[in-house]
Design a protein around this motif. Structure first.
Motif, PDB file in Angstrom:
ATOM      1  N   PRO A   1       0.883  -1.238   0.048  1.00 28.41           N
ATOM      2  CA  PRO A   1      -0.134  -0.111   0.126  1.00 28.41           C
ATOM      3  C   PRO A   1       0.928   1.268  -0.087  1.00 28.41           C
ATOM      4  O   PRO A   1       1.074   2.061   1.019  1.00 28.41           O
ATOM      5  N   VAL A   2       1.380   1.789  -1.105  1.00 26.51           N
ATOM      6  CA  VAL A   2       2.386   2.862  -1.283  1.00 26.51           C
ATOM      7  C   VAL A   2       1.227   4.155  -1.392  1.00 26.51           C
ATOM      8  O   VAL A   2      -0.055   3.863  -1.801  1.00 26.51           O
ATOM      9  N   HIS A   3       1.630   5.387  -1.191  1.00 23.90           N
ATOM     10  CA  HIS A   3       0.851   6.388  -1.368  1.00 23.90           C
ATOM     11  C   HIS A   3       0.481   6.624  -2.808  1.00 23.90           C
ATOM     12  O   HIS A   3       1.147   6.242  -3.565  1.00 23.90           O
ATOM     13  N   LEU A   4      -0.361   7.624  -3.200  1.00 23.33           N
ATOM     14  CA  LEU A   4      -0.828   7.896  -4.590  1.00 23.33           C
ATOM     15  C   LEU A   4       0.425   8.304  -5.159  1.00 23.33           C
ATOM     16  O   LEU A   4       0.590   8.429  -6.408  1.00 23.33           O
TER      17      LEU A   4
ATOM     18  N   SER B   1       2.639   1.815   6.220  1.00 24.49           N
ATOM     19  CA  SER B   1       1.791   0.587   5.748  1.00 24.49           C
ATOM     20  C   SER B   1       2.522  -0.436   4.830  1.00 24.49           C
ATOM     21  O   SER B   1       2.819  -1.576   4.820  1.00 24.49           O
ATOM     22  N   ALA B   2       3.225   0.292   3.830  1.00 23.74           N
ATOM     23  CA  ALA B   2       4.316  -0.496   2.795  1.00 23.74           C
ATOM     24  C   ALA B   2       5.347  -1.173   3.531  1.00 23.74           C
ATOM     25  O   ALA B   2       5.500  -2.307   3.182  1.00 23.74           O
ATOM     26  N   GLU B   3       5.896  -0.589   4.514  1.00 28.38           N
ATOM     27  CA  GLU B   3       6.934  -1.272   5.261  1.00 28.38           C
ATOM     28  C   GLU B   3       6.428  -2.492   6.014  1.00 28.38           C
ATOM     29  O   GLU B   3       7.056  -3.281   5.802  1.00 28.38           O
ATOM     30  N   ASP B   4       5.252  -2.285   6.656  1.00 27.17           N
ATOM     31  CA  ASP B   4       4.797  -3.304   7.298  1.00 27.17           C
ATOM     32  C   ASP B   4       4.076  -4.483   6.335  1.00 27.17           C
ATOM     33  O   ASP B   4       4.583  -5.794   6.584  1.00 27.17           O
ATOM     34  N   ALA B   5       3.718  -4.215   5.157  1.00 29.84           N
ATOM     35  CA  ALA B   5       3.288  -5.272   4.235  1.00 29.84           C
ATOM     36  C   ALA B   5       4.654  -6.037   3.523  1.00 29.84           C
ATOM     37  O   ALA B   5       4.669  -7.256   3.551  1.00 29.84           O
ATOM     38  N   ALA B   6       5.749  -5.174   3.492  1.00 26.50           N
ATOM     39  CA  ALA B   6       7.012  -5.786   2.912  1.00 26.50           C
ATOM     40  C   ALA B   6       7.492  -6.858   3.979  1.00 26.50           C
ATOM     41  O   ALA B   6       8.026  -7.942   3.677  1.00 26.50           O
ATOM     42  N   ASN B   7       7.444  -6.514   5.403  1.00 28.60           N
ATOM     43  CA  ASN B   7       8.077  -7.337   6.329  1.00 28.60           C
ATOM     44  C   ASN B   7       7.073  -8.501   6.369  1.00 28.60           C
ATOM     45  O   ASN B   7       7.525  -9.640   6.624  1.00 28.60           O
ATOM     46  N   TYR B   8       5.788  -8.497   6.159  1.00 26.40           N
ATOM     47  CA  TYR B   8       4.807  -9.429   6.334  1.00 26.40           C
ATOM     48  C   TYR B   8       5.007 -10.698   5.345  1.00 26.40           C
ATOM     49  O   TYR B   8       5.081 -11.737   5.334  1.00 26.40           O
ATOM     50  N   ALA B   9       5.351  -9.902   3.941  1.00 34.13           N
ATOM     51  CA  ALA B   9       5.546 -10.706   2.907  1.00 34.13           C
ATOM     52  C   ALA B   9       6.983 -11.592   3.039  1.00 34.13           C
ATOM     53  O   ALA B   9       7.094 -12.661   2.633  1.00 34.13           O
ATOM     54  N   GLN B  10       8.077 -11.105   3.620  1.00 32.29           N
ATOM     55  CA  GLN B  10       9.271 -11.704   3.698  1.00 32.29           C
ATOM     56  C   GLN B  10       9.186 -12.706   5.048  1.00 32.29           C
ATOM     57  O   GLN B  10       9.646 -13.760   4.734  1.00 32.29           O
ATOM     58  N   GLU B  11       8.276 -12.511   5.877  1.00 25.83           N
ATOM     59  CA  GLU B  11       8.126 -13.525   6.848  1.00 25.83           C
ATOM     60  C   GLU B  11       7.041 -14.750   6.395  1.00 25.83           C
ATOM     61  O   GLU B  11       7.539 -16.009   6.780  1.00 25.83           O
ATOM     62  N   LEU B  12       6.258 -14.370   5.364  1.00 27.23           N
ATOM     63  CA  LEU B  12       5.439 -15.654   4.698  1.00 27.23           C
ATOM     64  C   LEU B  12       6.489 -16.276   3.923  1.00 27.23           C
ATOM     65  O   LEU B  12       6.438 -17.533   3.560  1.00 27.23           O
ATOM     66  N   ALA B  13       7.415 -15.433   3.160  1.00 29.15           N
ATOM     67  CA  ALA B  13       8.214 -16.344   2.074  1.00 29.15           C
ATOM     68  C   ALA B  13       9.387 -17.119   2.987  1.00 29.15           C
ATOM     69  O   ALA B  13       9.847 -17.999   2.268  1.00 29.15           O
TER      70      ALA B  13
ATOM     71  N   ILE C   1       3.279  -6.257  -5.051  1.00 29.84           N
ATOM     72  CA  ILE C   1       2.762  -5.446  -6.118  1.00 29.84           C
ATOM     73  C   ILE C   1       2.310  -4.244  -5.481  1.00 29.84           C
ATOM     74  O   ILE C   1       1.586  -4.223  -4.412  1.00 29.84           O
ATOM     75  N   ASP C   2       2.164  -3.123  -6.188  1.00 27.74           N
ATOM     76  CA  ASP C   2       1.434  -1.859  -6.027  1.00 27.74           C
ATOM     77  C   ASP C   2      -0.048  -2.023  -5.727  1.00 27.74           C
ATOM     78  O   ASP C   2      -0.470  -2.469  -6.802  1.00 27.74           O
ATOM     79  N   GLU C   3      -0.585  -1.618  -4.752  1.00 28.24           N
ATOM     80  CA  GLU C   3      -2.098  -1.722  -4.664  1.00 28.24           C
ATOM     81  C   GLU C   3      -2.469  -0.344  -4.194  1.00 28.24           C
ATOM     82  O   GLU C   3      -3.450  -0.378  -3.513  1.00 28.24           O
ATOM     83  N   ARG C   4      -1.830   0.619  -4.720  1.00 28.70           N
ATOM     84  CA  ARG C   4      -2.225   1.942  -4.085  1.00 28.70           C
ATOM     85  C   ARG C   4      -3.952   2.497  -4.696  1.00 28.70           C
ATOM     86  O   ARG C   4      -4.612   3.185  -3.825  1.00 28.70           O
ATOM     87  N   LEU C   5      -4.404   1.655  -5.605  1.00 29.82           N
ATOM     88  CA  LEU C   5      -5.723   1.957  -5.950  1.00 29.82           C
ATOM     89  C   LEU C   5      -6.824   0.874  -5.442  1.00 29.82           C
ATOM     90  O   LEU C   5      -8.097   1.153  -5.937  1.00 29.82           O
ATOM     91  N   SER C   6      -6.234  -0.091  -5.001  1.00 29.03           N
ATOM     92  CA  SER C   6      -6.979  -1.391  -4.527  1.00 29.03           C
ATOM     93  C   SER C   6      -8.268  -0.873  -3.316  1.00 29.03           C
ATOM     94  O   SER C   6      -9.428  -1.235  -3.810  1.00 29.03           O
ATOM     95  N   THR C   7      -8.007  -0.019  -2.723  1.00 30.34           N
ATOM     96  CA  THR C   7      -8.887   0.304  -1.577  1.00 30.34           C
ATOM     97  C   THR C   7     -10.157   0.991  -2.217  1.00 30.34           C
ATOM     98  O   THR C   7     -11.431   0.793  -2.083  1.00 30.34           O
TER      99      THR C   7
END
Length: 224
Positions: free
Chosen positions: A144-147, A154-166, A177-183
């Motif tokens: 979730p990067v900014h527009l 939030s983007a840092e938290d998602a990256a850490n979460y992805a690393q723990e899952l990996a 992947i960039d999800e800035r417009l998903s919400t």
């Protein structure tokens, strides 16, 4: 007529073959003759009516076992090549994690479930179990990067979460992947469906994961 005496007559001196014959220059050797041109038979085409039909040979391709590897269209620049199989989409929130799953062909994303973030990382263990259960070949995590494109907490938290899952699924790639417009897209779709987003948080998380995953699947689809 001139009279010639017998004393003046010399039979060897009468005519061009006598003693006065001229020495002619030597004849140069004949040049080698050029080879005769080779003529190839041709067929005359009558184009007065129409151009003659052209016969092209074709090869039949059996697609029952999948599209031939040598005919595959490369993915757009920056998009990982498809590994085939199901893809898992993950929307990481501070409280909940939305999960979506694609069909076996990697074409359509569908909501799967919503997990609660846990201090003991039970949500990560559940994601790893889903990867095994559904034979997932790739995992996509929304960042979730900014527009503006800048990364925040939030983007840092998602990256850490992805690393723990990996770390839990080393044989399956985890892609950010960039999800800035998903919400924004998710909220718009829910409003159109008459769903109150404030009362359906779990639905929002799953729908956001669907948007993230579907955008990823569409980005790898070859242009028609």
């Amino acid at each position: 007529m001139t009279n010639v005496s017998e004393s003046d007559y010399n039979p060897e001196d009468t005519g061009p073959v006598g003693g006065r014959r001229r020495e002619l220059p030597a004849v140069p050797p004949a040049r080698p003759r050029a080879p005769e041109p080779t003529y190839h038979p041709t067929t005359e085409l009558d184009l007065g009516r129409a151009f003659p039909p052209v016969s092209n040979e074709t090869t039949e391709i059996d697609l029952r076992g999948g599209w031939p590897q040598h005919l595959k269209v490369p993915p757009p620049p920056g998009v990982p090549a498809s590994r085939g199989g199901r893809v898992l989409g993950v929307d990481v929130g501070t409280v909940r994690v939305g999960v979506a799953l694609s069909d076996p062909t990697g074409t359509l994303a569908s909501p799967l479930e919503t997990l609660k973030r846990a201090k003991d990382h039970a949500d990560l263990d559940r994601l790893a179990a889903l990867v095994v259960e559904h034979e997932v070949t790739e995992v996509v995590v929304g960042e979730p990067v900014h527009l503006s494109g800048a990364s925040g907490a939030s983007a840092e938290d998602a990256a850490n979460y992805a690393q723990e899952l990996a770390d839990r699924i080393p044989d399956v790639p985890v892609i950010l992947i960039d999800e800035r417009l998903s919400t924004v897209t998710t909220a718009s779709h829910l409003r159109e469906g008459g769903i109150d987003s404030r009362k359906q948080r779990a639905v929002i998380d799953q729908a956001a994961a669907v948007v993230i995953l579907q955008q990823f699947l569409d980005s790898r689809r070859p242009p028609s």
